[in-house]
Design a protein around this motif. Structure first.
Motif, PDB file in Angstrom:
ATOM      1  N   MET A  57      -0.198  13.250  -3.873  1.00 48.87           N
ATOM      2  CA  MET A  57      -0.447  12.211  -2.868  1.00 48.87           C
ATOM      3  C   MET A  57      -0.189  10.818  -3.441  1.00 48.87           C
ATOM      4  SD  MET A  57      -1.148  13.556   0.015  1.00 48.87           S
ATOM      5  CE  MET A  57      -1.690  12.062   0.824  1.00 48.87           C
ATOM      6  N   MET A  58      -0.498  10.648  -4.726  1.00 46.19           N
ATOM      7  CA  MET A  58      -0.267   9.350  -5.351  1.00 46.19           C
ATOM      8  C   MET A  58       1.218   9.003  -5.404  1.00 46.19           C
ATOM      9  SD  MET A  58      -3.039   9.873  -8.375  1.00 46.19           S
ATOM     10  CE  MET A  58      -2.322   8.696  -9.493  1.00 46.19           C
ATOM     11  N   THR A  59       2.068   9.992  -5.639  1.00 48.44           N
ATOM     12  CA  THR A  59       3.502   9.705  -5.734  1.00 48.44           C
ATOM     13  C   THR A  59       4.061   9.201  -4.413  1.00 48.44           C
ATOM     14  OG1 THR A  59       4.179  11.963  -5.140  1.00 48.44           O
ATOM     15  CG2 THR A  59       3.816  11.510  -7.473  1.00 48.44           C
ATOM     16  N   SER A  60       3.484   9.634  -3.297  1.00 46.76           N
ATOM     17  CA  SER A  60       4.010   9.284  -1.976  1.00 46.76           C
ATOM     18  C   SER A  60       3.203   8.209  -1.267  1.00 46.76           C
ATOM     19  CB  SER A  60       4.060  10.540  -1.082  1.00 46.76           C
ATOM     20  OG  SER A  60       5.078  11.420  -1.492  1.00 46.76           O
ATOM     21  N   SER A  61       2.217   7.642  -1.922  1.00 49.62           N
ATOM     22  CA  SER A  61       1.351   6.672  -1.256  1.00 49.62           C
ATOM     23  C   SER A  61       2.017   5.304  -1.202  1.00 49.62           C
ATOM     24  CB  SER A  61       0.010   6.567  -1.983  1.00 49.62           C
ATOM     25  OG  SER A  61      -0.719   7.763  -1.854  1.00 49.62           O
ATOM     26  N   GLY A  62       1.994   4.716  -0.019  1.00 53.05           N
ATOM     27  CA  GLY A  62       2.475   3.360   0.155  1.00 53.05           C
ATOM     28  C   GLY A  62       1.349   2.408   0.490  1.00 53.05           C
ATOM     29  N   ASP A  63       0.118   2.845   0.235  1.00 57.07           N
ATOM     30  CA  ASP A  63      -1.069   2.077   0.617  1.00 57.07           C
ATOM     31  C   ASP A  63      -2.108   2.204  -0.496  1.00 57.07           C
ATOM     32  OD1 ASP A  63      -2.397   0.953   3.429  1.00 57.07           O
ATOM     33  OD2 ASP A  63      -3.856   1.853   2.068  1.00 57.07           O
ATOM     34  N   LEU A  64      -2.825   1.136  -0.756  1.00 52.56           N
ATOM     35  CA  LEU A  64      -3.822   1.144  -1.827  1.00 52.56           C
ATOM     36  C   LEU A  64      -4.935   2.162  -1.581  1.00 52.56           C
ATOM     37  CD1 LEU A  64      -4.181  -2.687  -2.534  1.00 52.56           C
ATOM     38  CD2 LEU A  64      -3.181  -0.971  -4.050  1.00 52.56           C
ATOM     39  N   ILE A  65      -5.291   2.362  -0.319  1.00 54.52           N
ATOM     40  CA  ILE A  65      -6.384   3.293  -0.009  1.00 54.52           C
ATOM     41  C   ILE A  65      -5.968   4.726  -0.317  1.00 54.52           C
ATOM     42  CG2 ILE A  65      -7.809   4.250   1.845  1.00 54.52           C
ATOM     43  CD1 ILE A  65      -7.780   1.476   3.137  1.00 54.52           C
ATOM     44  N   THR A  66      -4.774   5.121   0.140  1.00 57.78           N
ATOM     45  CA  THR A  66      -4.334   6.491  -0.130  1.00 57.78           C
ATOM     46  C   THR A  66      -4.044   6.707  -1.612  1.00 57.78           C
ATOM     47  OG1 THR A  66      -2.108   5.807   0.529  1.00 57.78           O
ATOM     48  CG2 THR A  66      -3.425   6.972   2.169  1.00 57.78           C
ATOM     49  N   LEU A  67      -3.570   5.658  -2.306  1.00 54.83           N
ATOM     50  CA  LEU A  67      -3.403   5.755  -3.759  1.00 54.83           C
ATOM     51  C   LEU A  67      -4.746   6.032  -4.433  1.00 54.83           C
ATOM     52  CD1 LEU A  67      -0.917   2.888  -4.721  1.00 54.83           C
ATOM     53  CD2 LEU A  67      -0.661   5.292  -5.324  1.00 54.83           C
ATOM     54  N   PHE A  68      -5.771   5.325  -3.999  1.00 49.56           N
ATOM     55  CA  PHE A  68      -7.087   5.491  -4.611  1.00 49.56           C
ATOM     56  C   PHE A  68      -7.674   6.868  -4.294  1.00 49.56           C
ATOM     57  CE2 PHE A  68     -11.733   5.050  -4.516  1.00 49.56           C
ATOM     58  CZ  PHE A  68     -11.946   4.643  -5.823  1.00 49.56           C
ATOM     59  N   ILE A  69      -7.485   7.328  -3.062  1.00 51.64           N
ATOM     60  CA  ILE A  69      -7.997   8.653  -2.685  1.00 51.64           C
ATOM     61  C   ILE A  69      -7.317   9.740  -3.516  1.00 51.64           C
ATOM     62  CG2 ILE A  69      -8.058  10.357  -0.819  1.00 51.64           C
ATOM     63  CD1 ILE A  69      -8.470   7.996   1.116  1.00 51.64           C
ATOM     64  N   GLY A  70      -5.994   9.634  -3.668  1.00 52.28           N
ATOM     65  CA  GLY A  70      -5.272  10.595  -4.501  1.00 52.28           C
ATOM     66  C   GLY A  70      -5.749  10.559  -5.938  1.00 52.28           C
ATOM     67  N   ILE A  98       5.686   8.090   7.125  1.00 49.89           N
ATOM     68  CA  ILE A  98       4.866   8.375   8.305  1.00 49.89           C
ATOM     69  C   ILE A  98       3.508   7.710   8.131  1.00 49.89           C
ATOM     70  CG2 ILE A  98       6.002  10.541   8.911  1.00 49.89           C
ATOM     71  CD1 ILE A  98       3.754  12.028   7.498  1.00 49.89           C
ATOM     72  N   LEU A  99       2.702   7.755   9.181  1.00 46.45           N
ATOM     73  CA  LEU A  99       1.342   7.227   9.153  1.00 46.45           C
ATOM     74  C   LEU A  99       1.322   5.758   8.738  1.00 46.45           C
ATOM     75  CD1 LEU A  99      -0.408  10.293   7.483  1.00 46.45           C
ATOM     76  CD2 LEU A  99      -0.352   9.728   9.912  1.00 46.45           C
ATOM     77  N   GLU A 100       2.155   4.960   9.437  1.00 48.68           N
ATOM     78  CA  GLU A 100       2.211   3.519   9.198  1.00 48.68           C
ATOM     79  C   GLU A 100       2.529   3.188   7.740  1.00 48.68           C
ATOM     80  OE1 GLU A 100       2.097   1.445  11.698  1.00 48.68           O
ATOM     81  OE2 GLU A 100       1.671   3.063  13.114  1.00 48.68           O
ATOM     82  N   ASP A 101       3.442   3.953   7.170  1.00 53.69           N
ATOM     83  CA  ASP A 101       3.938   3.735   5.805  1.00 53.69           C
ATOM     84  C   ASP A 101       2.884   4.015   4.731  1.00 53.69           C
ATOM     85  OD1 ASP A 101       6.154   3.193   4.209  1.00 53.69           O
ATOM     86  OD2 ASP A 101       5.536   1.136   3.848  1.00 53.69           O
ATOM     87  N   THR A 102       1.821   4.732   5.098  1.00 56.23           N
ATOM     88  CA  THR A 102       0.859   5.120   4.064  1.00 56.23           C
ATOM     89  C   THR A 102       1.353   6.333   3.288  1.00 56.23           C
ATOM     90  OG1 THR A 102      -0.364   6.470   5.654  1.00 56.23           O
ATOM     91  CG2 THR A 102      -1.127   4.211   5.314  1.00 56.23           C
ATOM     92  N   PHE A 103       2.259   7.116   3.880  1.00 56.39           N
ATOM     93  CA  PHE A 103       2.870   8.242   3.175  1.00 56.39           C
ATOM     94  C   PHE A 103       4.385   8.035   3.172  1.00 56.39           C
ATOM     95  CE2 PHE A 103       4.776  12.376   2.570  1.00 56.39           C
ATOM     96  CZ  PHE A 103       3.966  12.972   1.627  1.00 56.39           C
ATOM     97  N   ARG A 104       4.961   7.952   1.967  1.00 53.23           N
ATOM     98  CA  ARG A 104       6.384   7.685   1.808  1.00 53.23           C
ATOM     99  C   ARG A 104       7.038   8.835   1.046  1.00 53.23           C
ATOM    100  NH1 ARG A 104       7.993   2.444   2.022  1.00 53.23           N
ATOM    101  NH2 ARG A 104       9.506   2.782   0.362  1.00 53.23           N
ATOM    102  N   LEU A 105       8.125   9.353   1.594  1.00 51.75           N
ATOM    103  CA  LEU A 105       8.913  10.339   0.853  1.00 51.75           C
ATOM    104  C   LEU A 105      10.227   9.662   0.475  1.00 51.75           C
ATOM    105  CD1 LEU A 105       8.764  13.282  -0.130  1.00 51.75           C
ATOM    106  CD2 LEU A 105      10.189  13.898   1.809  1.00 51.75           C
ATOM    107  N   ASP A 106      10.157   8.842  -0.572  1.00 49.51           N
ATOM    108  CA  ASP A 106      11.342   8.158  -1.066  1.00 49.51           C
ATOM    109  C   ASP A 106      11.812   8.831  -2.353  1.00 49.51           C
ATOM    110  OD1 ASP A 106       9.346   7.388  -2.778  1.00 49.51           O
ATOM    111  OD2 ASP A 106       9.302   5.297  -2.149  1.00 49.51           O
ATOM    112  N   ALA A 107      12.849   8.270  -2.960  1.00 48.50           N
ATOM    113  CA  ALA A 107      13.420   8.876  -4.175  1.00 48.50           C
ATOM    114  C   ALA A 107      12.385   8.952  -5.292  1.00 48.50           C
ATOM    115  CB  ALA A 107      14.633   8.070  -4.620  1.00 48.50           C
ATOM    116  N   PHE A 108      11.588   7.915  -5.425  1.00 49.94           N
ATOM    117  CA  PHE A 108      10.546   7.883  -6.450  1.00 49.94           C
ATOM    118  C   PHE A 108       9.582   9.047  -6.271  1.00 49.94           C
ATOM    119  CE2 PHE A 108       6.344   6.581  -7.886  1.00 49.94           C
ATOM    120  CZ  PHE A 108       6.597   6.044  -9.142  1.00 49.94           C
ATOM    121  N   ALA A 109       9.112   9.242  -5.051  1.00 45.10           N
ATOM    122  CA  ALA A 109       8.152  10.319  -4.775  1.00 45.10           C
ATOM    123  C   ALA A 109       8.754  11.688  -5.063  1.00 45.10           C
ATOM    124  CB  ALA A 109       7.686  10.233  -3.320  1.00 45.10           C
ATOM    125  N   LYS A 110       9.991  11.901  -4.642  1.00 41.14           N
ATOM    126  CA  LYS A 110      10.631  13.203  -4.835  1.00 41.14           C
ATOM    127  C   LYS A 110      10.766  13.534  -6.318  1.00 41.14           C
ATOM    128  CE  LYS A 110      13.384  12.547  -0.630  1.00 41.14           C
ATOM    129  NZ  LYS A 110      14.735  12.234  -0.129  1.00 41.14           N
TER     130      LYS A 110
END
Length: 502
Positions: free
Chosen positions: A126-139, A69-81
């Motif tokens: 949040m870092m596990t599900s981040s698909g964007d550098l900004i959200t990774l950094f915020i997490g 969701i959110l333009e692929d900035t949040f990903r719930l893929d196998a890695f994140a789970k």
């Protein structure tokens, strides 16, 4: 963004995060308005209930298809789970320790202690599900800022103040390195989405771009090496581990380290693994592989070598943690076909055996009022259950067959040999470093079982810590004898991580 677009997103994907966020907010409000009227341990149990609710919600999402969701900035893929499950379980075990923790000088800011643990956990999730550098950094920063405060929360303790100061300084330096590297990546691609960056970098063959990408690679890797406490960026770890409250030490050792490897895998496997180098003859990863291998080898050697001289149990486990980061870096370096499952299994085994060891350390040090290795002498006579449990954790940390730690190291070792070309030197250093670690792990073992007790008083086990201790012991032994339990779960629900790159 209009309200219809906002409501159209599948917000259920973020259910675990919403639960942790809501619980952290609730605890802060309760602590603010209830004041001294509320027994603050209740806040810890409420926080624990929130973590358990997040685990249940995650299990409902595990079988669901991967989505974003959110333009692929949040990903719930196998890695994140998978990695989110490790973070939640580890945090639940640490929260048990936090509820029971009571330093000699008292803990004035008990409420903050609990909800800062939750906000740090939220950043890691949040870092596990981040698909964007900004959200990774915020997490990453949410995790880091909460950890800085937690390390220094014993305000009347000088070592705790020193730990917080050193952690903040080193954390600030690491953040600067990461942002410097990220700025180069953004400048070359004009995007912060990891998949878009990967697609654009795969088309770059200009040698000048290759040089800039190499700088970005090094800067980001150095910044994250601070977070992992890998050599030569490890010197903050012993002082922070020693000065921080024991539950925070356990949190930094397990949860923070897991989160560090999460962001390392997200960025480097997604972005840099297939970037062409030397005019397309090879990949940037293979060009940089020798440098990463050198750091992995140095981390294993130096971590284990300096641990040999430690007399403080928390400092010893700090250097042990550094060495274990080196073992995991071996898997990261070689990028074998089963790199993700090898790292995931090792982090799970490390979670169980390390948190379990810290539970025993908390019980023993709170009873003896000492953190020296001598406080463990004769533990077998003073508390047989604690002694046997600690013995199991030490055997697993050392990598003795029949424990989860052995299976974890074996998987990484085999991964170093099945790649082409095989990494014989790195695998050999890993074996040698593991043998060196036997000396200090079995040194504690000897203190527990073969030294006469300096004190004769019985060490009781808090009812709060019985359950997490049993979970850690059972998991360490069970995964050592039947590792297929974990791997069947891994492959049945999560497959081969095809959604990691799409």
């Amino acid at each position: 963004m209009d309200i219809e677009t906002l409501l159209s997103y599948e917000w259920t994907l973020m259910t675990p995060e919403f639960i942790i966020l809501g619980m952290a907010t609730l605890l802060s409000l309760l602590d603010l308005f209830a004041g001294k009227k509320l027994q603050h341990k209740i806040l810890g149990y409420i926080g624990l209930a929130g973590i358990l609710a997040a685990i249940v919600s995650l299990f409902f999402l595990i079988g669901a298809p991967s989505a974003n969701i959110l333009e692929d900035t949040f990903r719930l893929d196998a890695f994140a789970k998978l990695f989110k499950l490790l973070l939640l379980v580890g945090s639940a075990l640490v929260m048990f320790m936090a509820v029971q923790y009571g330093p000699e000088e008292g803990l004035t800011y008990r409420g903050e202690f609990y909800y800062l643990l939750l906000t740090a956990l939220l950043g890691a999730m949040m870092m596990t599900s981040s698909g964007d550098l900004i959200t990774l950094f915020i997490g990453l920063e949410l995790l880091s800022l909460s950890s800085y405060i937690l390390a220094g929360i014993r305000k009347e303790n000088k070592k705790s103040n020193e730990a917080a100061m050193k952690y903040v300084i080193n954390g600030g330096i690491s953040t600067a390195f990461i942002l410097f590297g990220v700025s180069y990546v953004y400048g070359l691609t004009g995007s912060t989405r990891l998949l878009d960056i990967a697609a654009q970098l795969n088309q770059l063959t200009n040698p000048q771009y290759e040089f800039l990408l190499a700088i970005a690679f090094f800067m980001i890797f150095i910044g994250l090496s601070f977070k992992l406490a890998s050599v030569p960026f490890h010197m903050w770890a012993p002082d922070v581990y020693e000065g921080a409250p024991l539950p925070v030490t356990a949190f930094l050792s397990v949860i923070s380290k897991t989160a560090g490897f999460v962001i390392l895998l997200r960025i480097f496997i997604t972005v840099f693994a297939n970037v062409p180098a030397k005019e397309g003859e090879t990949s940037l990863w293979l060009v940089m592989q020798d440098y990463i291998a050198f750091l992995a080898a140095a981390t294993m050697i130096i971590g284990n070598a300096i641990a040999l001289k430690q007399q403080n149990i928390k400092r010893l486990f700090a250097y042990s943690s550094i060495a274990h980061a080196g073992y995991i870096l071996v898997a990261f370096t070689v990028l074998s076909p089963f790199v993700l499952d090898a790292i995931w299994f090792y982090l799970m085994a490390y979670l169980l055996m390390n948190v379990g060891a810290f539970i025993v350390i908390q019980l023993v040090t709170s009873h003896t009022k000492s953190e020296d290795l001598g406080s463990f002498t004769g533990l077998y006579r003073r508390s047989p259950f604690l002694a046997i449990a600690m013995g199991i954790f030490l055997l697993s940390l050392a990598g003795i067959p029949g424990t989860a730690g052995f299976i974890g190291k074996l998987n990484i070792f085999m991964g170093a040999l099945v790649t082409e070309p095989a990494h014989y030197i790195l695998a050999g250093i890993m074996i040698a470093a593991t043998v060196v670690s036997y000396y200090y792990y079995f040194g504690i073992f000897v203190q527990i079982f073969f030294r006469p007790a300096g004190q004769t008083s019985h060490i009781g086990i808090s009812r709060t810590l019985v359950l997490p201790l049993i979970i850690c012991v059972t998991g360490t032994v069970l995964l050592g004898i039947f590792p297929n339990i974990a791997y069947e779960f891994f492959f049945h629900y999560l497959g081969n991580f095809e959604d990691f790159f799409s």
